[in-house]
Design a protein around this motif. Structure first.
Motif, PDB file in Angstrom:
ATOM      1  N   GLY A 175      19.323  44.489  29.010  1.00  0.00           N
ATOM      2  CA  GLY A 175      20.490  44.345  28.133  1.00  0.00           C
ATOM      3  C   GLY A 175      21.474  43.303  28.596  1.00  0.00           C
ATOM      4  N   VAL A 176      21.033  42.378  29.459  1.00  0.00           N
ATOM      5  CA  VAL A 176      21.913  41.307  29.938  1.00  0.00           C
ATOM      6  C   VAL A 176      21.243  39.963  29.673  1.00  0.00           C
TER       7      VAL A 176
ATOM      8  N   ILE B 222      21.516  45.750  34.828  1.00  0.00           N
ATOM      9  CA  ILE B 222      20.609  44.979  33.974  1.00  0.00           C
ATOM     10  C   ILE B 222      20.255  45.706  32.679  1.00  0.00           C
ATOM     11  N   MET B 223      20.486  47.029  32.630  1.00  0.00           N
ATOM     12  CA  MET B 223      20.251  47.753  31.386  1.00  0.00           C
ATOM     13  C   MET B 223      21.295  47.395  30.327  1.00  0.00           C
ATOM     14  N   GLY B 224      22.428  46.892  30.782  1.00  0.00           N
ATOM     15  CA  GLY B 224      23.431  46.389  29.852  1.00  0.00           C
ATOM     16  C   GLY B 224      24.442  47.389  29.329  1.00  0.00           C
ATOM     17  N   PHE B 225      24.482  48.594  29.866  1.00  0.00           N
ATOM     18  CA  PHE B 225      25.425  49.589  29.364  1.00  0.00           C
ATOM     19  C   PHE B 225      26.838  49.410  29.926  1.00  0.00           C
TER      20      PHE B 225
ATOM     21  N   HIS C 297      15.252  43.238  20.854  1.00  0.00           N
ATOM     22  CA  HIS C 297      14.680  43.407  22.190  1.00  0.00           C
ATOM     23  C   HIS C 297      14.235  44.852  22.425  1.00  0.00           C
ATOM     24  N   PHE C 298      14.959  45.804  21.843  1.00  0.00           N
ATOM     25  CA  PHE C 298      14.544  47.209  21.921  1.00  0.00           C
ATOM     26  C   PHE C 298      13.185  47.373  21.247  1.00  0.00           C
TER      27      PHE C 298
ATOM     28  N   SER D 279      21.153  40.525  25.847  1.00  0.00           N
ATOM     29  CA  SER D 279      22.394  41.117  25.337  1.00  0.00           C
ATOM     30  C   SER D 279      22.656  40.690  23.896  1.00  0.00           C
ATOM     31  N   ILE D 280      21.893  39.713  23.410  1.00  0.00           N
ATOM     32  CA  ILE D 280      22.020  39.216  22.043  1.00  0.00           C
ATOM     33  C   ILE D 280      20.913  39.838  21.205  1.00  0.00           C
TER      34      ILE D 280
END
Length: 344
Positions: A217-218, A256-259, A228-229, A222-223
């Motif tokens: 998620g980075v 890195i998961m972006g939460f 991406h999911f 992140s876009i």
């Protein structure tokens, strides 16, 4: 061995802002993935882990230690130095079995750090680890998580891409098969296709994927996170068709998961955390089934984002509609089976 972690260290005052009573406190748990280390400015050994378990009020009956470059031997051949980690953790397991630190059989299974890139020469290292582990040694994890983007990094010691499909790595993995040892793998979603190729090439190799298959998620991930999911799901679906692969559900506290939990004024409650991680857990359950999924804390790495108690409460919330048997599998049964952890 000195390592530098890209993950935030825990902040006890920040974590103390959210304290919850345990949900389903009698539910038996085998924590399928945690670490122990004594790094500069960050000590997390048996006492600290036992404190997290005790303060959480959870019924953690056993745990699985996974390599983290801890307590390597100071002297001797380079490839043999990781044997020191197995020696150290076996001692911790004996210490925990005294009962002085609680009832948890900490490190009831040990995943060491043998370098499979040694190819067939890793045999000597594996034999030494089996001897050092005294029956607790169940397999290895050779760090392979790699990505071209610099911002995507969770590996304290960066490695090049493409290691899993080299002839050396495959030859080393064949040595695991010969000894009925398993292979833990921490990879990013961009590497799942490589794991699928490895799993198909060595169908007798038992593979355990860490951290829900590494959804990102980075950086560029992140876009358009929905796209991406979807890509993560497709790659994971292909891997789930390999019956020799199981998966751990956790690791969501890593940046890195972006939460970005660690960047917020307060840590998440278990309800908030469950809302964030449920889509990932539900996909893993759908694809692998409860019998190939297991919950992990990934502590102390994830302790930078939430407390031990909040995490397991979140797992309870995500699983609230499962049957008692399904919940029992993911909380402890699958881990017992995969890592051959006996009761009592």
């Amino acid at each position: 061995m000195v390592v530098s972690s890209p993950n935030p260290n825990p902040n006890s005052e920040w974590l103390a802002q959210v304290v919850e009573d345990p949900l389903l406190p009698e539910l038996e748990i085998v924590d399928a993935h945690h670490h122990l280390w004594d790094r500069s400015g960050f000590r997390y050994l048996l006492e600290e882990y036992a404190d997290d378990i005790g303060f959480s009020g959870r019924n953690v009956v056993a745990s699985v230690f996974v390599q983290c470059r801890s307590m390597y031997r100071q002297h001797g051949a380079e490839e043999m130095k990781p044997v020191g980690e197995v020696e150290f953790v076996r001692g911790v397991a004996a210490q925990a079995n005294s009962g002085y630190y609680g009832k948890t059989s900490v490190s009831a299974a040990i995943v060491g750090g043998a370098n499979l890139l040694l190819g067939s020469k890793v045999a000597t290292v594996l034999d030494a680890m089996q001897e050092a582990g005294g029956g607790l040694f169940k397999g290895v994890r050779t760090p392979v998580a790699a990505h071209a983007e610099d911002v995507i990094r969770s590996n304290p010691v960066p490695v090049p891409e493409g290691l899993m499909l080299t002839k050396e790595f495959i030859a080393g993995a064949e040595q695991l098969v010969q000894r009925d040892l398993l292979l833990d793998l921490w990879v990013y979603q961009s590497q799942l296709h490589e794991v699928t190729q490895l799993a198909r090439a060595l169908p007798s190799l038992r593979i355990v994927i860490n951290h829900a298959g590494g959804p990102l998620g980075v950086g560029t991930y992140s876009i358009n996170r929905e796209r991406h999911f979807s890509e993560w799901r497709v790659a994971l679906s292909e891997l789930a068709n390999c019956p020799n692969v199981s998966i751990k559900l956790g690791g969501f506290g890593m940046p890195i998961m972006g939460f970005e939990f660690s960047k917020k004024p307060m840590p998440p409650s278990s309800k908030e955390l469950a809302q964030h991680i449920a889509p990932y857990i539900n996909v893993c359950i759908e694809l692998f089934g409860h019998e190939r999924c297991m919950f992990e804390s990934n502590f102390p790495v994830d302790k930078g984002s939430y407390s031990y108690g909040v995490l397991w409460n979140a797992f309870c919330r995500v699983s609230e509609h499962w049957s008692a048997h399904e919940r029992d599998l993911v909380f402890q049964g699958t881990a017992r089976s995969i890592y051959q952890i006996k009761r009592g």
